[in-house]
Design a protein around this motif. Structure first.
Motif, mmCIF file in Angstrom:
data_model
loop_
_atom_site.group_PDB
_atom_site.id
_atom_site.type_symbol
_atom_site.label_atom_id
_atom_site.label_comp_id
_atom_site.label_asym_id
_atom_site.label_seq_id
_atom_site.Cartn_x
_atom_site.Cartn_y
_atom_site.Cartn_z
ATOM 1 N N SER A 152 0.823 -1.193 -0.130
ATOM 2 C CA SER A 152 -0.116 0.069 0.012
ATOM 3 C C SER A 152 0.990 1.278 0.076
ATOM 4 O O SER A 152 1.931 1.086 0.768
ATOM 5 C CB SER A 152 -0.975 -0.021 1.273
ATOM 6 N N LEU A 153 0.534 2.079 -0.798
ATOM 7 C CA LEU A 153 1.221 3.487 -0.912
ATOM 8 C C LEU A 153 0.067 4.708 -0.643
ATOM 9 O O LEU A 153 -0.869 4.617 -1.827
ATOM 10 C CB LEU A 153 2.008 3.626 -2.122
ATOM 11 N N LYS A 154 -0.004 5.372 0.358
ATOM 12 C CA LYS A 154 -0.734 6.405 0.361
ATOM 13 C C LYS A 154 -0.321 7.854 0.626
ATOM 14 O O LYS A 154 0.778 7.991 1.060
ATOM 15 C CB LYS A 154 -2.080 6.024 1.391
ATOM 16 N N PRO A 155 -1.038 8.907 0.336
ATOM 17 C CA PRO A 155 -0.347 10.422 0.747
ATOM 18 C C PRO A 155 -0.304 10.342 2.341
ATOM 19 O O PRO A 155 -0.777 9.908 3.070
ATOM 20 C CB PRO A 155 -1.516 11.218 0.334
ATOM 21 N N TRP A 156 0.978 11.089 2.732
ATOM 22 C CA TRP A 156 1.461 11.040 3.615
ATOM 23 C C TRP A 156 1.726 12.512 4.127
ATOM 24 O O TRP A 156 1.557 13.454 3.398
ATOM 25 C CB TRP A 156 2.569 10.104 3.892
ATOM 26 N N LEU A 157 2.582 12.742 5.317
ATOM 27 C CA LEU A 157 2.752 14.136 5.877
ATOM 28 C C LEU A 157 3.801 14.785 4.884
ATOM 29 O O LEU A 157 4.773 14.191 4.332
ATOM 30 C CB LEU A 157 3.111 13.969 7.164
ATOM 31 N N TRP A 209 -4.320 13.713 5.051
ATOM 32 C CA TRP A 209 -4.715 15.123 4.275
ATOM 33 C C TRP A 209 -4.217 16.362 4.795
ATOM 34 O O TRP A 209 -4.426 16.630 6.086
ATOM 35 C CB TRP A 209 -6.154 15.074 4.247
ATOM 36 N N GLY A 210 -3.219 16.854 4.247
ATOM 37 C CA GLY A 210 -2.651 18.013 4.679
ATOM 38 C C GLY A 210 -1.876 17.570 5.923
ATOM 39 O O GLY A 210 -1.076 16.834 5.896
ATOM 40 N N GLU A 211 -2.159 18.265 7.100
ATOM 41 C CA GLU A 211 -1.418 17.990 8.447
ATOM 42 C C GLU A 211 -2.071 16.960 9.229
ATOM 43 O O GLU A 211 -1.541 16.696 10.570
ATOM 44 C CB GLU A 211 -0.993 19.218 9.206
ATOM 45 N N ASP A 212 -3.213 16.586 8.789
ATOM 46 C CA ASP A 212 -4.146 15.587 9.632
ATOM 47 C C ASP A 212 -3.771 14.251 9.128
ATOM 48 O O ASP A 212 -3.698 13.768 7.945
ATOM 49 C CB ASP A 212 -5.460 15.865 9.419
ATOM 50 N N VAL A 213 -3.603 13.199 10.082
ATOM 51 C CA VAL A 213 -3.621 11.955 9.782
ATOM 52 C C VAL A 213 -4.949 11.176 10.088
ATOM 53 O O VAL A 213 -5.598 11.142 11.173
ATOM 54 C CB VAL A 213 -2.601 11.147 10.651
ATOM 55 N N ARG A 229 -9.252 10.961 13.153
ATOM 56 C CA ARG A 229 -8.536 12.087 12.515
ATOM 57 C C ARG A 229 -7.485 12.631 14.013
ATOM 58 O O ARG A 229 -8.187 12.924 14.841
ATOM 59 C CB ARG A 229 -9.230 13.411 12.068
ATOM 60 N N ASN A 230 -6.453 12.298 13.566
ATOM 61 C CA ASN A 230 -5.353 12.538 14.704
ATOM 62 C C ASN A 230 -5.586 11.953 16.044
ATOM 63 O O ASN A 230 -5.697 12.363 17.162
ATOM 64 C CB ASN A 230 -5.161 13.982 14.955
ATOM 65 N N LEU A 260 -14.352 12.132 1.373
ATOM 66 C CA LEU A 260 -14.119 12.425 2.752
ATOM 67 C C LEU A 260 -13.446 13.781 2.346
ATOM 68 O O LEU A 260 -12.221 13.910 2.034
ATOM 69 C CB LEU A 260 -12.930 11.706 3.289
ATOM 70 N N ASP A 261 -14.101 14.854 2.646
ATOM 71 C CA ASP A 261 -13.641 16.478 2.286
ATOM 72 C C ASP A 261 -13.634 17.001 3.507
ATOM 73 O O ASP A 261 -15.040 17.550 4.322
ATOM 74 C CB ASP A 261 -14.447 16.970 1.188
#
Length: 291
Positions: A152-157, A209-213, A229-230, A260-261
């Motif tokens: 798995s590869l997903k967007p990260w910080l 997403w952005g600075e949130d995990v 979230r976080n 998820l927006d």
């Protein structure tokens, strides 16, 4: 003298045939249809990415040996379909010329990019509307020594990507929990979870997403799941589910595709769902069939 000359000509012909393979007939055929159509990602609330490939058969007939058959698959293809409304075929398709499989369908990386390849050495990226390209990677280790195969590869910080396997986040000892892929520096860094990230050990799926995990985690009871979230902030979802899967900017909750927006889970229609093989349902009725 004549017999000797005839023998010499015969030997010469045999050698020429063997060296040049001029006496071997090769019949190579691609199958007409395509195989193993599979969802590889969701672009948004109406477009889905589907991958497939074409198989082939080769028959070699030679006068010095029996017929030999070989087979394989290649020419992987990526298509984009509307999964909300049945249309006459895909919106877009492109295929690779390779005779052998390249492993490009590793998974979805962003809303419009899929990844593949042996990521410990390089990663292949395929963006909708473009040709695939390969990024050679330098492998590093930060606090662990036992690696794992990335699934798995997903967007990260900080604009990077998090890589993991199905069980790696919860691994103990000196086993690496995750990797950070930095496409700008072309590095792949294996890591253990530090104190700030220990809470994602329980996640079935995770991304930033952005600075949130964001984390999808199963609850204590059947069909009880949460999107965190976080760590402490639990998001409300309009569906009962056991665990969620992140697909680009979409999230799958019990086979329903939702968005998820800004920390809000939204499903256009809670009666709309998809199942493999590639059929999308509204209630009990098939509204889109991609087979």
């Amino acid at each position: 003298m004549r017999n000797g000359m005839n023998k010499l000509l015969t030997v010469t012909a045999v050698l020429a045939c063997v060296c040049m393979w001029g006496c071997t007939d090769v019949d190579f055929r691609w199958e007409k249809g395509r195989s193993s159509e599979t969802v590889v990602g969701f672009v948004d609330d109406s477009l889905v990415m589907v991958g497939d490939y074409r198989c082939w058969l080769e028959i070699r007939d030679s006068w010095i040996m029996a017929s030999e058959e070989s087979s394989g698959c290649g020419r992987e293809r990526l298509c984009v379909y509307n999964y909300r409304v049945q249309e006459d075929g895909p919106r877009w398709c492109d295929s690779l010329p390779d005779k052998k499989m390249t492993g490009i369908f590793g998974g979805q990386m962003t809303d419009s990019v899929i990844w593949g390849g042996e990521v410990s050495k390089s990663v292949r990226l395929w963006k909708i509307g473009e040709r695939p390209h390969e990024i050679k990677l330098t492998k590093e280790s930060d606090g662990c020594s036992v690696e794992f195969r990335i699934s798995s590869l997903k967007p990260w910080l900080d604009g990077t990507f998090i890589g993991r396997s199905g069980e790696s986040l919860a691994a103990d000892g000196d086993t690496c929990n995750y990797v950070v892929l930095d496409t700008l520096s072309r590095t792949l860094t294996y890591k253990r979870l530090d104190k700030d990230l220990e809470w994602i050990k329980k996640c079935d799926d995770v991304r930033a997403w952005g600075e949130d995990v964001y984390c999808s985690v199963a609850g204590a009871r059947q069909l009880e799941g949460n999107i965190l979230r976080n760590e402490l902030d639990t998001l409300l979802a309009p569906l009962i589910f056991s665990s969620g899967v992140f697909w680009g900017n979409m999230i799958e909750l019990r086979a329903n595709i939702c968005s998820l927006d800004k920390g809000i889970v939204t499903c256009l229609d809670t009666e709309f769902a998809w199942r493999e093989p590639l059929k999308f349902y509204l209630g009990d009725d098939v509204v889109v069939d991609l087979e």
